[in-house]
Structures are given as C-alpha cells and as structure tokens.
Motif scaffolding. Structure first.
Motif, PDB file in Angstrom:
ATOM      1  N   ARG A  33     -79.635  53.382  75.113  1.00  0.00           N
ATOM      2  CA  ARG A  33     -79.826  54.623  75.871  1.00  0.00           C
ATOM      3  C   ARG A  33     -80.291  54.342  77.287  1.00  0.00           C
ATOM      4  O   ARG A  33     -80.805  53.267  77.606  1.00  0.00           O
ATOM      5  CB  ARG A  33     -80.846  55.529  75.168  1.00  0.00           C
ATOM      6  CG  ARG A  33     -80.427  56.058  73.818  1.00  0.00           C
ATOM      7  CD  ARG A  33     -79.505  57.253  73.905  1.00  0.00           C
ATOM      8  NE  ARG A  33     -80.110  58.383  74.590  1.00  0.00           N
ATOM      9  CZ  ARG A  33     -80.820  59.326  74.016  1.00  0.00           C
ATOM     10  NH1 ARG A  33     -81.037  59.292  72.717  1.00  0.00           N
ATOM     11  NH2 ARG A  33     -81.322  60.320  74.734  1.00  0.00           N
ATOM     12  N   ASP A  34     -80.148  55.333  78.134  1.00  0.00           N
ATOM     13  CA  ASP A  34     -80.509  55.244  79.546  1.00  0.00           C
ATOM     14  C   ASP A  34     -81.994  54.903  79.705  1.00  0.00           C
ATOM     15  O   ASP A  34     -82.850  55.421  78.984  1.00  0.00           O
ATOM     16  CB  ASP A  34     -80.205  56.585  80.217  1.00  0.00           C
ATOM     17  CG  ASP A  34     -80.504  56.552  81.705  1.00  0.00           C
ATOM     18  OD1 ASP A  34     -79.871  55.729  82.404  1.00  0.00           O
ATOM     19  OD2 ASP A  34     -81.375  57.329  82.141  1.00  0.00           O
ATOM     20  N   CYS A  35     -82.277  54.056  80.671  1.00  0.00           N
ATOM     21  CA  CYS A  35     -83.636  53.600  80.943  1.00  0.00           C
ATOM     22  C   CYS A  35     -84.584  54.767  81.226  1.00  0.00           C
ATOM     23  O   CYS A  35     -85.711  54.790  80.744  1.00  0.00           O
ATOM     24  CB  CYS A  35     -83.610  52.636  82.124  1.00  0.00           C
ATOM     25  SG  CYS A  35     -85.227  52.049  82.635  1.00  0.00           S
ATOM     26  N   ALA A  36     -84.130  55.738  81.995  1.00  0.00           N
ATOM     27  CA  ALA A  36     -84.983  56.882  82.339  1.00  0.00           C
ATOM     28  C   ALA A  36     -85.376  57.662  81.093  1.00  0.00           C
ATOM     29  O   ALA A  36     -86.518  58.122  80.973  1.00  0.00           O
ATOM     30  CB  ALA A  36     -84.279  57.790  83.341  1.00  0.00           C
ATOM     31  N   ASP A  37     -84.454  57.809  80.141  1.00  0.00           N
ATOM     32  CA  ASP A  37     -84.756  58.510  78.892  1.00  0.00           C
ATOM     33  C   ASP A  37     -85.802  57.751  78.078  1.00  0.00           C
ATOM     34  O   ASP A  37     -86.719  58.347  77.507  1.00  0.00           O
ATOM     35  CB  ASP A  37     -83.493  58.699  78.044  1.00  0.00           C
ATOM     36  CG  ASP A  37     -82.488  59.640  78.690  1.00  0.00           C
ATOM     37  OD1 ASP A  37     -82.890  60.452  79.550  1.00  0.00           O
ATOM     38  OD2 ASP A  37     -81.302  59.555  78.319  1.00  0.00           O
ATOM     39  N   VAL A  39     -88.059  55.594  79.226  1.00  0.00           N
ATOM     40  CA  VAL A  39     -89.357  55.664  79.909  1.00  0.00           C
ATOM     41  C   VAL A  39     -90.006  57.027  79.704  1.00  0.00           C
ATOM     42  O   VAL A  39     -91.218  57.125  79.482  1.00  0.00           O
ATOM     43  CB  VAL A  39     -89.213  55.326  81.412  1.00  0.00           C
ATOM     44  CG1 VAL A  39     -90.497  55.608  82.168  1.00  0.00           C
ATOM     45  CG2 VAL A  39     -88.811  53.870  81.580  1.00  0.00           C
ATOM     46  N   THR A  40     -89.221  58.084  79.733  1.00  0.00           N
ATOM     47  CA  THR A  40     -89.751  59.432  79.491  1.00  0.00           C
ATOM     48  C   THR A  40     -90.382  59.522  78.107  1.00  0.00           C
ATOM     49  O   THR A  40     -91.474  60.067  77.944  1.00  0.00           O
ATOM     50  CB  THR A  40     -88.630  60.483  79.638  1.00  0.00           C
ATOM     51  OG1 THR A  40     -88.129  60.431  80.974  1.00  0.00           O
ATOM     52  CG2 THR A  40     -89.137  61.877  79.334  1.00  0.00           C
ATOM     53  N   GLN A  41     -89.713  58.972  77.114  1.00  0.00           N
ATOM     54  CA  GLN A  41     -90.255  58.999  75.757  1.00  0.00           C
ATOM     55  C   GLN A  41     -91.492  58.105  75.623  1.00  0.00           C
ATOM     56  O   GLN A  41     -92.428  58.446  74.905  1.00  0.00           O
ATOM     57  CB  GLN A  41     -89.189  58.588  74.738  1.00  0.00           C
ATOM     58  CG  GLN A  41     -88.131  59.639  74.544  1.00  0.00           C
ATOM     59  CD  GLN A  41     -88.732  60.976  74.149  1.00  0.00           C
ATOM     60  OE1 GLN A  41     -89.525  61.073  73.224  1.00  0.00           O
ATOM     61  NE2 GLN A  41     -88.371  62.023  74.880  1.00  0.00           N
TER      62      GLN A  41
END
Length: 89
Positions: A33-37, A39-41
């Motif tokens: 999955r995308d890095c930003a997703d 990090v958000t989690q």
C-alpha cells in the motif's frame, strides 16, 4: 496504588483496538500500500497507545488528587492532565 477496574477495562479496549490497527498496518505493508496511507495508520496507532498510557497515568493521578481534595469535582483537572500528557507524547 492500583488502577481502577473501569480504567483497566478502558485501557484493555484501547490496546486491543491498537493491536488490530497494527495488524492492519502490517497487512498494508505486505500488500504494498501507499506510504502515506501506512504512515496515517501508524499515527492512529500511536495516538491510541498515547491515550491508553494517559488513562493509566491519569487514573493514578486522579486517585492522588481525590485523596488530597476529597469531595471536589475533578473533571476539569482530568481534562487538563490529558491535554498536558498528550502534549508530551
């Protein structure tokens, strides 16, 4: 000093939720999955752990404060303690 039973139940629920979030983060990484997703989690997991830690600390502090100021409403003090604790996290 012991942690109050209702505080223990709340902390356990928060930790179980964080455990599920961590499993979700691991799955996200394994799925590419995308890095930003991711990090958000991770940030959400961190907040959950901070809140569980606060609940443990606040329970002990509240017991001390209640012993010192028996009969007074501690809601405002509890909110201030939470804000202070989370600002350090």
């Amino acid at each position: 000093m012991q942690i109050e039973a209702d505080a223990v139940g709340d902390v356990v629920r928060r930790l179980r939720r964080a455990e599920g979030q961590i499993r979700g983060v691991i799955a996200m990484l394994e799925d590419g999955r995308d890095c930003a997703d991711v990090v958000t989690q991770l940030a959400a997991v961190s907040r959950a752990l901070d809140r569980a830690g606060f609940k443990i600390v606040a329970s002990g502090l509240q017991q001390c404060m209640e012993a010192k100021n028996s009969g007074e409403d501690q809601t405002v003090n509890l909110e201030r303690m939470e804000k202070l604790f989370l600002s350090l996290a």
